[in-house]
Design an enzyme around this catalytic site. Sequence first.
Site, PDB file in Angstrom:
ATOM      1  N   LYS A   5      -0.315   1.669   2.826  1.00  0.00           N
ATOM      2  CA  LYS A   5      -0.096   0.471   1.793  1.00  0.00           C
ATOM      3  C   LYS A   5       0.018   0.046   0.610  1.00  0.00           C
ATOM      4  O   LYS A   5       0.658  -1.070   0.526  1.00  0.00           O
ATOM      5  CB  LYS A   5      -2.245   0.575   1.817  1.00  0.00           C
ATOM      6  N   GLU A  20      -9.391  -7.719  -1.504  1.00  0.00           N
ATOM      7  CA  GLU A  20     -10.029  -7.822  -1.109  1.00  0.00           C
ATOM      8  C   GLU A  20     -10.552  -6.054   0.162  1.00  0.00           C
ATOM      9  O   GLU A  20      -8.370  -5.476  -0.087  1.00  0.00           O
ATOM     10  CB  GLU A  20     -10.957  -8.510   0.504  1.00  0.00           C
ATOM     11  N   SER A  61      -0.352   6.749   9.076  1.00  0.00           N
ATOM     12  CA  SER A  61      -0.149   6.471   8.178  1.00  0.00           C
ATOM     13  C   SER A  61      -0.715   6.933   6.589  1.00  0.00           C
ATOM     14  O   SER A  61      -0.712   6.570   5.420  1.00  0.00           O
ATOM     15  CB  SER A  61      -1.020   4.840   8.848  1.00  0.00           C
TER      16      SER A  61
HETATM   17  C1  LIG Z   1      -5.435   0.744   6.191  1.00  0.00           C
HETATM   18  C2  LIG Z   1      -5.631   1.885   7.062  1.00  0.00           C
HETATM   19  C3  LIG Z   1      -4.515   1.229   8.566  1.00  0.00           C
HETATM   20  C4  LIG Z   1      -5.583   0.514   8.949  1.00  0.00           C
HETATM   21  O1  LIG Z   1      -4.356  -0.586   7.985  1.00  0.00           O
HETATM   22  P1  LIG Z   1      -3.689  -0.881   9.262  1.00  0.00           P
HETATM   23  O2  LIG Z   1      -2.833  -2.673   9.017  1.00  0.00           O
HETATM   24  O3  LIG Z   1      -3.364  -1.164  10.600  1.00  0.00           O
HETATM   25  O4  LIG Z   1      -1.677  -0.416   9.833  1.00  0.00           O
HETATM   26  C5  LIG Z   1      -4.950   2.336   8.766  1.00  0.00           C
HETATM   27  N1  LIG Z   1      -3.999   3.960   8.113  1.00  0.00           N
HETATM   28  C6  LIG Z   1      -4.486   3.964   7.106  1.00  0.00           C
HETATM   29  C7  LIG Z   1      -4.542   5.314   6.747  1.00  0.00           C
HETATM   30  C8  LIG Z   1      -5.224   2.967   6.189  1.00  0.00           C
HETATM   31  O5  LIG Z   1      -5.297   2.926   5.414  1.00  0.00           O
END
Ligand SMILES: *Cc1c(COP(=O)(O)O)cnc(C)c1O
Length: 398
Positions: free
Chosen positions: A90, A112, A378
């Site tokens: 993010k 948000e 992610s």
């Molecule tokens: C917020 C988040 C997501 C989901 O958000 P996307 O916009 O779909 O990437 C996925 N993995 C992590 C670690 C997150 O913090």
Amino acid sequence: MKRFKPDNKGYYGTYGGAFIPEMLLPNIATLQASYLEIINSESFRKEFRQLLKDYVGRPTPLFYSANLSKRYHTQVFLKREDLNHTGAHKINNTIGQILIAKHLNKQRIIAETGAGQHGVATATACALMGMECTVFMGAVDMKRQAHNVERMRMLGARVVPAESGSRTLKDATNEAIREWIRYPEDTHYIIGSVVGPHPYPDMVAIFQSVISDEIKLQVKAKCGKEHPDIVIACVGGGSNAIGAFYHFIDNGHTRLIAVEAAGMGLESGKTAASIAMGRKGVIHGNMTFLMQTEDGQITEPHSVSAGLDYPGIGPAHAYLWDTGKIEVVSITDEAALKAGLMLTRMDGIIPALESAHAIAYLEYLNAAPEDVVVVNLSGRGDKDLPAYQKYFQSCPID
Ligand SMILES: *Cc1c(COP(=O)(O)O)cnc(C)c1O
């Protein structure tokens, strides 16, 4: 090759656009008119690149997992977005958008947040840039994610509880929009995924595309291949997935697999699989797929991972799915918890529960032994410890 982008009104096919209250037209029009010029300017590019490198810690490694490769009889690589500053992808977007805000001479940032991950990334970027920061968060989420609330406050952000509706993410989003209408002049709204009105989906995709930029170079260096054969990523709104897919879309080679959260199961009524269970409609300023009742009321989503717990999906994904350019699959809460624990024991990496959905799909993939499979990790899973603990106390892995 031409970059993947919407038309100049923000449409990917019939998805996207900007469905907004009239009061926000000037703000959105300014952003639409200027975002590409700012992003392409030399000063922006230089500062963005430098911050991603020295502050965020990019490039993130592409880790060859010998253990997963052996287990699934293919070549598995993990793109380590969990090693970014603040622990997820993010921050790539919040750094990009705070620089946009600076170029537009805005002094205040609003955002948000659901689980608090985007709120923390935004509060972090604001601390760095000396910007005033207000984060809207559902009152229920503030209780569930007290730790992230404390992090945001320590970083200097004001956290405002949303007390309407179900007091979760969608209510926090409504509050943020209301605040933006109240103070349009000096405020920039940082949206945390590839959702919202045009130009947000495109702007956020551009900032996250650094992920596939790096994957391309790393696969070339490690395997001598021009492209990975398969890329897998989880989807909430879709920002880490579009980032991991971006430079491979339409290359005629790479299979792109988006993993939705099935929650307790697609037919259980407790799910967040927006493509599998949704229909076309408008949510938060764009036309896309969302989960709704017969008469168009948005239904409450459910996923064990807060980051996937969103009733819609970014318009680019709706379009890519509609046109057969990506595959969309889903993974249950249970399977994600199991995969998260497996990766922890197998490679010593505790993945975010969101990312664990992508890992879990390896079980169903049936890739060829020579395939290069990249799973986008992610984020890290420290935030998910309570959920993992509950799981492994009740069912230890085999
Ligand atoms: C917020 C988040 C997501 C989901 O958000 P996307 O916009 O779909 O990437 C996925 N993995 C992590 C670690 C997150 O913090």
